[in-house]
Design an enzyme around this catalytic site. Structure first.
Site, mmCIF file in Angstrom:
data_model
loop_
_atom_site.group_PDB
_atom_site.id
_atom_site.type_symbol
_atom_site.label_atom_id
_atom_site.label_comp_id
_atom_site.label_asym_id
_atom_site.label_seq_id
_atom_site.Cartn_x
_atom_site.Cartn_y
_atom_site.Cartn_z
ATOM 1 N N GLY A 49 -15.698 1.211 -16.141
ATOM 2 C CA GLY A 49 -14.425 0.585 -15.784
ATOM 3 C C GLY A 49 -14.454 -0.356 -14.603
ATOM 4 N N SER A 78 -15.244 -4.622 -13.595
ATOM 5 C CA SER A 78 -15.547 -5.968 -14.091
ATOM 6 C C SER A 78 -16.820 -6.515 -13.457
ATOM 7 C CB SER A 78 -14.372 -6.906 -13.789
ATOM 8 O OG SER A 78 -14.152 -6.959 -12.386
ATOM 9 N N TYR A 123 0.817 -1.227 0.000
ATOM 10 C CA TYR A 123 0.000 0.000 0.000
ATOM 11 C C TYR A 123 0.848 1.274 0.000
ATOM 12 C CZ TYR A 123 -4.230 -2.672 0.052
ATOM 13 O OH TYR A 123 -5.247 -3.528 -0.318
ATOM 14 N N HIS A 139 -15.014 1.231 -1.032
ATOM 15 C CA HIS A 139 -13.888 0.402 -0.575
ATOM 16 C C HIS A 139 -12.816 1.232 0.117
ATOM 17 C CE1 HIS A 139 -15.080 -2.886 -3.731
ATOM 18 N NE2 HIS A 139 -15.810 -2.950 -2.624
HETATM 19 C C1 BJW Z 1 -11.271 -0.047 -18.740
HETATM 20 C C2 BJW Z 1 -10.083 0.563 -19.028
HETATM 21 C C3 BJW Z 1 -10.193 1.803 -19.635
HETATM 22 C C4 BJW Z 1 -9.585 -1.369 -18.063
HETATM 23 N N1 BJW Z 1 -11.380 2.285 -19.884
HETATM 24 N N2 BJW Z 1 -12.478 0.367 -18.963
HETATM 25 C C5 BJW Z 1 -21.743 -12.323 -2.732
HETATM 26 C C6 BJW Z 1 -22.308 -11.308 -1.956
HETATM 27 C C7 BJW Z 1 -21.546 -10.618 -1.017
HETATM 28 C C8 BJW Z 1 -20.179 -10.901 -0.852
HETATM 29 C C9 BJW Z 1 -19.618 -11.890 -1.638
HETATM 30 C C10 BJW Z 1 -20.374 -12.587 -2.547
HETATM 31 N N3 BJW Z 1 -19.586 -13.501 -3.141
HETATM 32 C C11 BJW Z 1 -18.334 -13.380 -2.637
HETATM 33 C C12 BJW Z 1 -18.332 -12.418 -1.704
HETATM 34 C C13 BJW Z 1 -17.117 -12.000 -0.924
HETATM 35 C C14 BJW Z 1 -16.192 -11.001 -1.557
HETATM 36 C C15 BJW Z 1 -16.226 -11.095 -3.074
HETATM 37 O O1 BJW Z 1 -16.896 -10.345 -3.775
HETATM 38 N N4 BJW Z 1 -15.440 -11.966 -3.666
HETATM 39 C C16 BJW Z 1 -15.430 -12.105 -5.146
HETATM 40 C C17 BJW Z 1 -14.008 -12.011 -5.656
HETATM 41 C C18 BJW Z 1 -16.140 -13.356 -5.514
HETATM 42 N N5 BJW Z 1 -16.549 -9.671 -1.089
HETATM 43 C C19 BJW Z 1 -16.056 -9.178 0.045
HETATM 44 O O2 BJW Z 1 -15.305 -9.802 0.769
HETATM 45 C C20 BJW Z 1 -16.514 -7.786 0.427
HETATM 46 N N6 BJW Z 1 -16.988 -7.768 1.776
HETATM 47 C C21 BJW Z 1 -18.007 -8.494 2.182
HETATM 48 O O3 BJW Z 1 -18.659 -9.203 1.447
HETATM 49 O O4 BJW Z 1 -18.276 -8.316 3.511
HETATM 50 C C22 BJW Z 1 -19.279 -9.080 4.156
HETATM 51 C C23 BJW Z 1 -19.361 -8.516 5.561
HETATM 52 C C24 BJW Z 1 -20.534 -7.921 5.986
HETATM 53 C C25 BJW Z 1 -20.607 -7.414 7.303
HETATM 54 C C26 BJW Z 1 -19.498 -7.494 8.140
HETATM 55 C C27 BJW Z 1 -18.321 -8.074 7.692
HETATM 56 C C28 BJW Z 1 -18.251 -8.583 6.377
HETATM 57 C C29 BJW Z 1 -15.333 -6.811 0.406
HETATM 58 C C30 BJW Z 1 -14.747 -6.633 -0.962
HETATM 59 C C31 BJW Z 1 -13.508 -5.722 -0.862
HETATM 60 C C32 BJW Z 1 -12.820 -5.558 -2.205
HETATM 61 N N7 BJW Z 1 -11.595 -4.885 -2.009
HETATM 62 C C33 BJW Z 1 -10.769 -4.552 -3.160
HETATM 63 C C34 BJW Z 1 -9.409 -4.028 -2.663
HETATM 64 C C35 BJW Z 1 -9.580 -2.606 -2.092
HETATM 65 C C36 BJW Z 1 -8.262 -2.059 -1.633
HETATM 66 C C37 BJW Z 1 -7.259 -1.961 -2.732
HETATM 67 O O5 BJW Z 1 -7.458 -1.219 -3.744
HETATM 68 O O6 BJW Z 1 -6.232 -2.643 -2.637
HETATM 69 O O7 BJW Z 1 -11.452 -3.583 -3.989
HETATM 70 S S1 BJW Z 1 -10.519 -5.927 -4.296
HETATM 71 C C38 BJW Z 1 -10.544 -4.944 -5.762
HETATM 72 O O8 BJW Z 1 -11.673 -5.344 -6.605
HETATM 73 C C39 BJW Z 1 -10.841 -3.499 -5.297
HETATM 74 C C40 BJW Z 1 -11.827 -3.046 -6.343
HETATM 75 O O9 BJW Z 1 -12.577 -1.940 -5.865
HETATM 76 C C41 BJW Z 1 -12.642 -4.281 -6.618
HETATM 77 C C42 BJW Z 1 -13.374 -4.265 -7.932
HETATM 78 O O10 BJW Z 1 -12.480 -4.252 -9.014
HETATM 79 P P1 BJW Z 1 -12.831 -3.404 -10.309
HETATM 80 O O11 BJW Z 1 -12.816 -1.954 -10.000
HETATM 81 O O12 BJW Z 1 -14.051 -3.937 -10.945
HETATM 82 O O13 BJW Z 1 -11.504 -3.671 -11.203
HETATM 83 P P2 BJW Z 1 -11.184 -4.892 -12.217
HETATM 84 O O14 BJW Z 1 -9.735 -4.903 -12.424
HETATM 85 O O15 BJW Z 1 -11.833 -6.139 -11.788
HETATM 86 O O16 BJW Z 1 -11.936 -4.457 -13.578
HETATM 87 C C43 BJW Z 1 -11.501 -3.338 -14.351
HETATM 88 C C44 BJW Z 1 -12.469 -3.136 -15.504
HETATM 89 O O17 BJW Z 1 -12.081 -1.954 -16.196
HETATM 90 C C45 BJW Z 1 -12.471 -4.276 -16.541
HETATM 91 O O18 BJW Z 1 -13.786 -4.470 -17.009
HETATM 92 C C46 BJW Z 1 -11.610 -3.691 -17.677
HETATM 93 O O19 BJW Z 1 -11.962 -4.204 -18.970
HETATM 94 C C47 BJW Z 1 -11.954 -2.228 -17.575
HETATM 95 N N8 BJW Z 1 -10.947 -1.305 -18.096
HETATM 96 N N9 BJW Z 1 -9.039 -0.282 -18.596
HETATM 97 C C48 BJW Z 1 -12.500 1.581 -19.546
HETATM 98 N N10 BJW Z 1 -9.063 2.464 -19.967
#
Ligand code: BJW
Length: 237
Positions: A178, A180, A61, A112
């Site tokens: 942007g 996924s 980080y 987040h």
């Molecule tokens: C372009 C481009 C250009 C490229 N122009 N486009 C079902 C329901 C609820 C929860 C879950 C569930 N199933 C599973 C879960 C658990 C889990 C989860 O989702 N896991 C999945 C992987 C399956 N979720 C969690 O754990 C969450 N918490 C939770 O559920 O808590 C329950 C709870 C309740 C009460 C008390 C306690 C607990 C928390 C999720 C936290 C995610 N954190 C991160 C890291 C943040 C810190 C950091 O930055 O390091 O967040 S992970 C990472 O992924 C980050 C992002 O915000 C997140 C999403 O990613 P994003 O933004 O979509 O990026 P990419 O790379 O995936 O996609 C990029 C896109 O852009 C692509 O489409 C490209 O094509 C496009 N692109 N260049 C336009 N120039």
């Protein structure tokens, strides 16, 4: 019986993910050369990883903090800020960078967390600036807990979900950029948008286009300014 909220044609909800900041030089998470290609999620983005090796997590980080400080808002962030000339614009972002705020958007909701802040690992309410030269294991809150980035890791509760869903439900236009749509519960917010809203998603790649959305494939920095120019020059839907 309570009636569903009506939509406001002058309100635009913009829901963003890492792809909007890619053209500012910040890496996305998934796909080739994404952050998760080079780092193991469970080591750097979970409470368990932090408990096991906090120095490794801070190194990850601290580098991200420097990257965000060096990055500048791009044409997509700037176009979204320009929408405020004519509309109420609520930005709901999964990103931990502050590029929307630095572009001039005034209502930004972070789901987040944010890398510009650190927080205590034992007192959730204690927040302070994340130093540009990085956090060290010696940095502590007044209660003695180690400072960590103020971001939401896997298994931790996502912030501001209810208010974000409320804004999405009342917006006359919803623009998703942007992301996924693979990380929940944030990804599920796209279905909070009203049936009657005009809904658009912009991304380079997308496995599945949510129901009711038109998909514009391409770079945010090219597509979003064109869309914004159209919206600023035409009547509300
Ligand atoms: C372009 C481009 C250009 C490229 N122009 N486009 C079902 C329901 C609820 C929860 C879950 C569930 N199933 C599973 C879960 C658990 C889990 C989860 O989702 N896991 C999945 C992987 C399956 N979720 C969690 O754990 C969450 N918490 C939770 O559920 O808590 C329950 C709870 C309740 C009460 C008390 C306690 C607990 C928390 C999720 C936290 C995610 N954190 C991160 C890291 C943040 C810190 C950091 O930055 O390091 O967040 S992970 C990472 O992924 C980050 C992002 O915000 C997140 C999403 O990613 P994003 O933004 O979509 O990026 P990419 O790379 O995936 O996609 C990029 C896109 O852009 C692509 O489409 C490209 O094509 C496009 N692109 N260049 C336009 N120039």
């Amino acid at each position: 019986m309570s009636r569903p909220p009506s939509i406001d044609p002058n309100c635009i909800a913009v829901f963003t993910g890492a792809g909007i900041s890619a053209e500012s030089g910040l890496k996305t998470f998934r796909g080739s050369d994404g952050l998760w290609e080079n780092f193991r999620i469970e080591e750097v983005a979970t409470p368990e990883g932090w408990a096991r090796d906090p120095a490794k997590v801070l190194a990850f980080y601290n580098a991200r903090r420097r990257g965000v400080a060096a990055a500048q808002p791009n044409a997509a962030h700037q176009a979204i800020a320009r929408l405020e000339e004519r509309f109420r614009v609520i930005v709901i972002t999964q990103n931990i960078d502050d590029l929307h705020e630095r572009a001039g958007s005034t209502e930004v909701i972070h789901l987040h967390g944010t890398i510009v802040q650190a927080r205590s690992s034992i007192d959730h309410h204690y927040r302070t600036d994340y130093p540009l030269d990085g956090l060290s294991l010696d940095d502590r809150c007044p209660l003695g807990g180690a400072l960590r980035p103020n971001v939401v890791w896997f298994g931790e509760a996502v912030e501001n979900l209810e208010i974000a869903a409320k804004h999405l439900a009342m917006a006359g236009r919803v623009l998703v950029i942007g992301t996924s749509l693979t990380v929940f519960p944030a990804a599920g917010l796209v279905s909070a948008a009203s049936f009657g809203a005009e809904k658009t998603i912009v991304a380079q790649e997308l496995d599945h286009c949510p129901r009711g959305y038109r998909f514009l494939r391409g770079k945010a920095g090219e597509i979003v300014p064109t869309l914004v120019r159209q919206w600023l020059s035409t009547r509300s839907p």
